[in-house]
Design a protein around this motif. Structure first.
Motif, PDB file in Angstrom:
ATOM      1  N   ARG A 393       0.826  -1.200   0.000  1.00 56.56           N
ATOM      2  CA  ARG A 393       0.000   0.000   0.000  1.00 56.56           C
ATOM      3  C   ARG A 393       0.859   1.248   0.000  1.00 56.56           C
ATOM      4  N   GLU A 394       1.935   1.234   0.808  1.00 56.80           N
ATOM      5  CA  GLU A 394       2.824   2.400   0.841  1.00 56.80           C
ATOM      6  C   GLU A 394       3.528   2.580  -0.497  1.00 56.80           C
ATOM      7  N   GLU A 395       3.912   1.425  -1.151  1.00 55.95           N
ATOM      8  CA  GLU A 395       4.585   1.540  -2.456  1.00 55.95           C
ATOM      9  C   GLU A 395       3.649   2.103  -3.510  1.00 55.95           C
ATOM     10  N   THR A 397       1.182   4.062  -3.009  1.00 57.05           N
ATOM     11  CA  THR A 397       0.956   5.468  -2.686  1.00 57.05           C
ATOM     12  C   THR A 397       2.093   6.339  -3.210  1.00 57.05           C
ATOM     13  N   ARG A 398       3.338   5.817  -3.149  1.00 58.02           N
ATOM     14  CA  ARG A 398       4.453   6.595  -3.663  1.00 58.02           C
ATOM     15  C   ARG A 398       4.434   6.706  -5.179  1.00 58.02           C
ATOM     16  N   LYS A 399       3.996   5.598  -5.846  1.00 59.57           N
ATOM     17  CA  LYS A 399       3.960   5.635  -7.334  1.00 59.57           C
ATOM     18  C   LYS A 399       2.787   6.463  -7.847  1.00 59.57           C
ATOM     19  N   HIS A 400       1.666   6.397  -7.237  1.00 60.82           N
ATOM     20  CA  HIS A 400       0.467   7.129  -7.681  1.00 60.82           C
ATOM     21  C   HIS A 400      -0.054   7.985  -6.567  1.00 60.82           C
ATOM     22  N   PRO A 401       0.599   9.084  -6.266  1.00 61.53           N
ATOM     23  CA  PRO A 401       0.138   9.940  -5.148  1.00 61.53           C
ATOM     24  C   PRO A 401      -1.236  10.549  -5.401  1.00 61.53           C
ATOM     25  N   GLU A 402      -1.660  10.706  -6.703  1.00 62.14           N
ATOM     26  CA  GLU A 402      -2.951  11.322  -6.952  1.00 62.14           C
ATOM     27  C   GLU A 402      -4.105  10.450  -6.567  1.00 62.14           C
ATOM     28  N   ASP A 404      -4.335   8.915  -3.748  1.00 61.90           N
ATOM     29  CA  ASP A 404      -4.475   8.911  -2.299  1.00 61.90           C
ATOM     30  C   ASP A 404      -5.708   9.702  -1.876  1.00 61.90           C
TER      31      ASP A 404
END
Length: 404
Positions: A393-395, A397-402, A404
């Motif tokens: 989930r954290e990974e 979130t870093r790749k697709h911050p939009e 979130d």
């Protein structure tokens, strides 16, 4: 970590040495406080008994203080002057008594006590010396006793110290108990109880015995009409704390004075002998066994040794502290003797080592351990899976911050 026993002994030895050094250096300064503490110790049972009768501690101590002050004042006003007068008269009469004894021996045994023999020369020199020196000695003794009685430290500081210590005695004992080393507290409490039993049994019991004997000897000799009878009776009673010493010294002095005063009147001489004989019989068969008892553990030789040693080391303060220190050392010596007899040094057999800490085993139904292991593995797998999901989930979130 436990402190080794040899280090504990070293620290306690250093502390004891410091206390003895302070007593040696500050003897005269701390004497009133030692006397005050002794008075408070002796009167504490009386205060406890008055408290049990319903009085408060302050009221009980006040009643005791007033009573002691009145008794002390009566002794100083009535008894002390009489004793000083009789002591001075006895000192002045002593050379004449010795001279009369010498003449009696010369008339009865001229071959042994002539002027040219050693005994005759000794008696002559003794009488001359006493006649020359007793006046100076009497004045010095009387002046020193008067100075001691009139000293402000004795008349003021001792009662004040005794009053406040007696008021807080139980609290002080409880406070000292909280300061005992926890590892040795039970042993120290037992030794303290034994010391208290020995000391209180001897001091209070022997004090009552001396009071009874002093009353009997003093008034008995006064009724007989013996000169200096009151002084001789009191001195014999004061020396009676050492068995046979009081009756020997007092009896010899009384019989000597009786022979000098009642020569040719055997009835009165016999009465003087009878007074000391009755006192000794009553003391040995009733007073000592019933009042002092045999459990105090203060042998007369041990007491004499303590008086000699502590008196030589610390002077008058040592004489005051000799009895309590003798009681304490006697109890400690008996304790160490018992420990020695229980040790391998006495028996020759080493004691077995202390058993180690036992292993505790819990008995549970069959399959309990396997079930616990299986549940632990399941929880561990679930925790790992949950950890992987959180990482994914954290990974994302870093790749697709939009998103979130």
């Amino acid at each position: 970590m436990r402190i080794p026993i040899h280090k504990q002994l070293m620290w306690w030895g250093v502390t004891t040495a410091i206390l003895l050094l302070a007593m040696w250096l500050l003897g005269n300064a701390i004497l009133p406080f030692i006397l005050g503490a002794g008075v408070a110790y002796l009167l504490d049972p009386v205060a406890d008994r008055l408290e049990r009768l319903g009085l408060s501690r302050v009221m009980a101590v006040t009643v005791i203080t007033v009573g002691v002050v009145l008794v002390a004042a009566g002794i100083i006003v009535l008894v002390v002057p009489l004793m000083l007068r009789q002591a001075a008269a006895l000192i002045e009469t002593a050379p004449e008594m010795i001279q009369q004894a010498r003449m009696f021996l010369i008339s009865r045994f001229p071959q042994f006590v002539s002027a040219n023999t050693d005994i005759g020369t000794t008696l002559t020199d003794l009488g001359t010396t006493m006649g020359e020196q007793m006046g100076t000695l009497a004045s010095q003794v009387l002046s020193s006793v008067g100075g001691l009685i009139s000293a402000i430290a004795i008349l003021v500081i001792v009662p004040v110290v005794a009053f406040y210590l007696l008021l807080d005695w139980d609290h002080m004992v409880a406070r000292v108990d909280t300061l005992l080393p926890r590892e040795h507290a039970p042993t120290l409490r037992r030794l303290s109880r034994e010391i208290d039993e020995a000391l209180s049994g001897f001091v209070r019991g022997q004090g009552l015995v001396m009071l009874i004997l002093g009353t009997w000897y003093a008034f008995g000799l006064m009724i007989v009409g013996l000169p200096f009878g009151f002084l001789i009776g009191v001195m014999a009673a004061l020396l009676s704390f050492i068995p046979y010493v009081g009756v020997l010294i007092g009896g010899a002095t009384a019989i000597g004075v009786a022979l000098f005063s009642f020569w040719g009147e055997p009835l009165w001489i016999g009465l003087v002998v009878g007074i000391f004989a009755i006192g000794q019989i009553v003391e040995g068969n009733y007073l000592q066994p019933k009042i002092v008892g045999q459990h105090v553990g203060l042998h007369p030789v041990w007491l004499l040794l303590a008086l000699s040693v502590f008196g030589a080391l610390f002077g008058f303060v040592g004489l005051v502290m000799a009895v309590p220190l003798a009681a304490a050392l006697g109890v400690i010596a008996r304790f160490l003797t018992q420990r020695y007899q229980d040790s391998a040094l006495f028996t020759g057999q080493a004691l077995p080592p202390d058993p180690g800490q036992p292993t505790l085993v819990e008995i549970v139904p069959r399959g309990t351990v396997a079930s616990a292991i299986r549940e632990a593995r399941i929880r561990a797998d679930m925790n790992r899976a949950h950890g992987r999901i959180e990482m994914m989930r954290e990974e994302l979130t870093r790749k697709h911050p939009e998103t979130d």
